[in-house]
Design a protein around this motif. Structure first.
Motif, PDB file in Angstrom:
ATOM      1  N   ASP A   1      56.258  47.671  37.031  1.00 35.71           N
ATOM      2  CA  ASP A   1      56.826  47.649  38.386  1.00 35.71           C
ATOM      3  C   ASP A   1      57.657  48.894  38.661  1.00 35.71           C
ATOM      4  N   LEU A   2      58.345  49.397  37.667  1.00 35.38           N
ATOM      5  CA  LEU A   2      59.143  50.613  37.850  1.00 35.38           C
ATOM      6  C   LEU A   2      58.240  51.807  38.131  1.00 35.38           C
ATOM      7  N   ALA A   3      57.109  51.858  37.467  1.00 39.91           N
ATOM      8  CA  ALA A   3      56.177  52.976  37.656  1.00 39.91           C
ATOM      9  C   ALA A   3      55.641  53.025  39.079  1.00 39.91           C
ATOM     10  N   ARG A   4      55.594  51.874  39.773  1.00 38.66           N
ATOM     11  CA  ARG A   4      55.044  51.830  41.132  1.00 38.66           C
ATOM     12  C   ARG A   4      56.109  52.132  42.193  1.00 38.66           C
ATOM     13  N   MET A   5      57.359  52.199  41.820  1.00 37.40           N
ATOM     14  CA  MET A   5      58.437  52.376  42.799  1.00 37.40           C
ATOM     15  C   MET A   5      58.545  53.825  43.274  1.00 37.40           C
ATOM     16  N   THR A   6      59.065  53.986  44.507  1.00 31.72           N
ATOM     17  CA  THR A   6      59.214  55.338  45.075  1.00 31.72           C
ATOM     18  C   THR A   6      60.625  55.627  45.578  1.00 31.72           C
ATOM     19  N   ARG A   7      61.433  54.606  45.837  1.00 25.66           N
ATOM     20  CA  ARG A   7      62.790  54.808  46.356  1.00 25.66           C
ATOM     21  C   ARG A   7      63.808  54.332  45.323  1.00 25.66           C
ATOM     22  N   PHE A   8      64.614  55.278  44.826  1.00 28.77           N
ATOM     23  CA  PHE A   8      65.587  54.985  43.777  1.00 28.77           C
ATOM     24  C   PHE A   8      66.985  55.334  44.276  1.00 28.77           C
ATOM     25  N   ALA A   9      67.881  54.368  44.280  1.00 31.80           N
ATOM     26  CA  ALA A   9      69.284  54.629  44.610  1.00 31.80           C
ATOM     27  C   ALA A   9      70.009  54.978  43.313  1.00 31.80           C
ATOM     28  N   VAL A  10      70.258  56.256  43.137  1.00 37.44           N
ATOM     29  CA  VAL A  10      70.844  56.746  41.879  1.00 37.44           C
ATOM     30  C   VAL A  10      71.844  57.851  42.196  1.00 37.44           C
ATOM     31  N   SER A  11      72.638  58.205  41.203  1.00 36.35           N
ATOM     32  CA  SER A  11      73.575  59.319  41.345  1.00 36.35           C
ATOM     33  C   SER A  11      73.039  60.526  40.577  1.00 36.35           C
ATOM     34  N   PRO A  12      73.119  61.716  41.164  1.00 38.57           N
ATOM     35  CA  PRO A  12      72.680  62.916  40.431  1.00 38.57           C
ATOM     36  C   PRO A  12      73.616  63.206  39.265  1.00 38.57           C
ATOM     37  N   TYR A  13      73.143  63.989  38.328  1.00 34.25           N
ATOM     38  CA  TYR A  13      73.897  64.410  37.147  1.00 34.25           C
ATOM     39  C   TYR A  13      74.181  63.254  36.190  1.00 34.25           C
ATOM     40  N   SER A  14      73.608  62.104  36.433  1.00 35.92           N
ATOM     41  CA  SER A  14      73.719  60.996  35.481  1.00 35.92           C
ATOM     42  C   SER A  14      72.528  61.097  34.527  1.00 35.92           C
ATOM     43  N   PRO A  15      72.532  60.314  33.422  1.00 40.95           N
ATOM     44  CA  PRO A  15      71.371  60.347  32.517  1.00 40.95           C
ATOM     45  C   PRO A  15      70.101  59.805  33.156  1.00 40.95           C
ATOM     46  N   VAL A  16      70.237  59.200  34.331  1.00 40.84           N
ATOM     47  CA  VAL A  16      69.053  58.712  35.047  1.00 40.84           C
ATOM     48  C   VAL A  16      68.222  59.894  35.552  1.00 40.84           C
ATOM     49  N   GLU A  17      68.902  60.980  35.930  1.00 41.25           N
ATOM     50  CA  GLU A  17      68.187  62.115  36.523  1.00 41.25           C
ATOM     51  C   GLU A  17      67.111  62.693  35.596  1.00 41.25           C
ATOM     52  N   PRO A  18      67.422  63.042  34.325  1.00 34.68           N
ATOM     53  CA  PRO A  18      66.347  63.595  33.489  1.00 34.68           C
ATOM     54  C   PRO A  18      65.203  62.622  33.251  1.00 34.68           C
ATOM     55  N   LYS A  19      65.508  61.316  33.245  1.00 27.08           N
ATOM     56  CA  LYS A  19      64.423  60.361  33.022  1.00 27.08           C
ATOM     57  C   LYS A  19      63.513  60.287  34.251  1.00 27.08           C
ATOM     58  N   LEU A  20      64.093  60.268  35.445  1.00 27.09           N
ATOM     59  CA  LEU A  20      63.248  60.243  36.645  1.00 27.09           C
ATOM     60  C   LEU A  20      62.469  61.550  36.789  1.00 27.09           C
ATOM     61  N   ARG A  21      63.051  62.664  36.371  1.00 27.32           N
ATOM     62  CA  ARG A  21      62.295  63.930  36.369  1.00 27.32           C
ATOM     63  C   ARG A  21      61.115  63.820  35.403  1.00 27.32           C
ATOM     64  N   ASP A  22      61.381  63.224  34.256  1.00 28.88           N
ATOM     65  CA  ASP A  22      60.337  63.050  33.252  1.00 28.88           C
ATOM     66  C   ASP A  22      59.190  62.192  33.785  1.00 28.88           C
ATOM     67  N   MET A  23      59.527  61.248  34.677  1.00 29.11           N
ATOM     68  CA  MET A  23      58.520  60.352  35.249  1.00 29.11           C
ATOM     69  C   MET A  23      57.914  60.913  36.536  1.00 29.11           C
ATOM     70  N   ASN A  24      58.282  62.157  36.874  1.00 31.64           N
ATOM     71  CA  ASN A  24      57.810  62.799  38.114  1.00 31.64           C
ATOM     72  C   ASN A  24      58.211  62.003  39.355  1.00 31.64           C
ATOM     73  N   LYS A  25      59.405  61.395  39.280  1.00 35.82           N
ATOM     74  CA  LYS A  25      59.914  60.605  40.400  1.00 35.82           C
ATOM     75  C   LYS A  25      61.087  61.293  41.117  1.00 35.82           C
ATOM     76  N   TRP A  26      61.631  62.339  40.549  1.00 38.67           N
ATOM     77  CA  TRP A  26      62.895  62.888  41.048  1.00 38.67           C
ATOM     78  C   TRP A  26      62.724  63.653  42.362  1.00 38.67           C
ATOM     79  N   ASP A  27      61.845  64.621  42.379  1.00 35.81           N
ATOM     80  CA  ASP A  27      61.730  65.499  43.544  1.00 35.81           C
ATOM     81  C   ASP A  27      61.349  64.730  44.807  1.00 35.81           C
TER      82      ASP A  27
END
Length: 294
Positions: A131-157
């Motif tokens: 289900d996470l792989a299908r998502m497109t809208r993420f409410a997150v804060s930049p510069y957190s450890p979430v950012e590199p993971k979403l970049r890794d999943m091609n979800k950040w940009d």
């Protein structure tokens, strides 16, 4: 009084045989605590932040009056601009072992959490959840450890424009802009975001009072495709200036003596509490939270 002045006062008291355990000179002084005046749920000038409550409990345990030095800036500025410039003596809620300061023993460990509607079809327990792989809208804060993971999943940009909308498209150049956790939780409730991935202590208060039940699951540690390890739990401590180890030791004694009261405040806040000496659970070993969120 400066640190040097305090050292002189303590030496004089010791020489005259006045001291026994926590010094009378220290006990007579208020405990100066720097705190953000508008950064709930951690801190607020009203004293309603959970870190404010813990600071008062610890000061009481030391036999000292808490004296809050309220700061009209986010908490990330407290160490360089206030503690290290001797505008206060203690700050709360820093990462244990922060090399810029002397930290106490950790008084809690928590983690980032996945937050999504509890009664919907979605279920996210780790970074490999379909289900996470299908998502497109993420409410997150930049510069957190979430950012590199979403970049890794091609979800950040693809998520950037949505993230900028959360802060009114303010420029972040040379400026820290805090993402309001209450707003990010409301984005999930209103269906504007598929999921929020936030620091649990920052989010739990708003999950608890949300208009619909929300699931809140501990984010497990993981690796990127380049084998970079990403940790999502952090032990939290109090901090003093690096040379002020006597005060650090006194804080540790008070933290130990007031452990039960501090844990009660943390439990009331409702975020995941992990073993202070261990990292986040592995994938598949999830921890739920209490209250409406679980």
């Amino acid at each position: 009084m400066t640190v040097k002045g305090k050292t002189f006062a303590l030496a004089l008291a010791a020489a005259t045989g006045v001291l026994a355990g926590p010094t009378q000179a220290q006990a007579a002084e208020p405990l100066r605590i720097c705190a953000a005046q508008d950064e709930l749920p951690f801190s607020a000038r009203s004293g309603s932040g959970f870190e404010n409550r813990i600071a008062r409990i610890v000061a009481e345990g030391m036999g000292r009056q808490p004296e809050f030095v309220w700061v009209d800036e986010p908490g990330i500025y407290l160490v360089p601009d206030y503690l290290n410039k001797d505008k206060c003596d203690v700050i709360t809620g820093v990462d244990a072992g922060d090399p810029r300061v002397a930290t106490t023993e950790a008084y809690y460990r928590s983690s980032y959490v996945f937050i999504y509607p509890q009664d919907g079809p979605v279920k996210v327990t780790d970074w490999d959840s379909p289900d996470l792989a299908r998502m497109t809208r993420f409410a997150v804060s930049p510069y957190s450890p979430v950012e590199p993971k979403l970049r890794d999943m091609n979800k950040w940009d693809d998520n950037l424009n949505y993230m900028y909308s959360l802060i009114g498209f303010k420029s972040r150049r040379n400026e820290y802009v805090r993402y309001d956790p209450e707003k990010m939780i409301s984005e999930v409730v209103d269906g504007h975001a598929d999921i929020a991935i936030l620091w649990g202590p920052e989010a739990a208060r708003y999950v608890e009072v949300a208009d619909q039940p929300l699931a809140m699951k501990v984010v497990p540690d993981t690796h990127t495709r380049r084998e970079q390890r990403l940790e999502f739990s952090y032990a939290q401590a109090m901090a003093v200036r690096s040379e002020d180890t006597e005060l650090r030791d006194a804080l540790d004694k008070a933290l130990k003596a007031k452990h039960g009261e501090i844990q009660a405040v943390l439990a009331e806040e409702g975020f995941p509490l992990l073993d202070v000496n261990t990292s986040s659970p592995s994938s598949g070993d999830q921890t739920d939270t209490k209250g409406a969120s679980s």
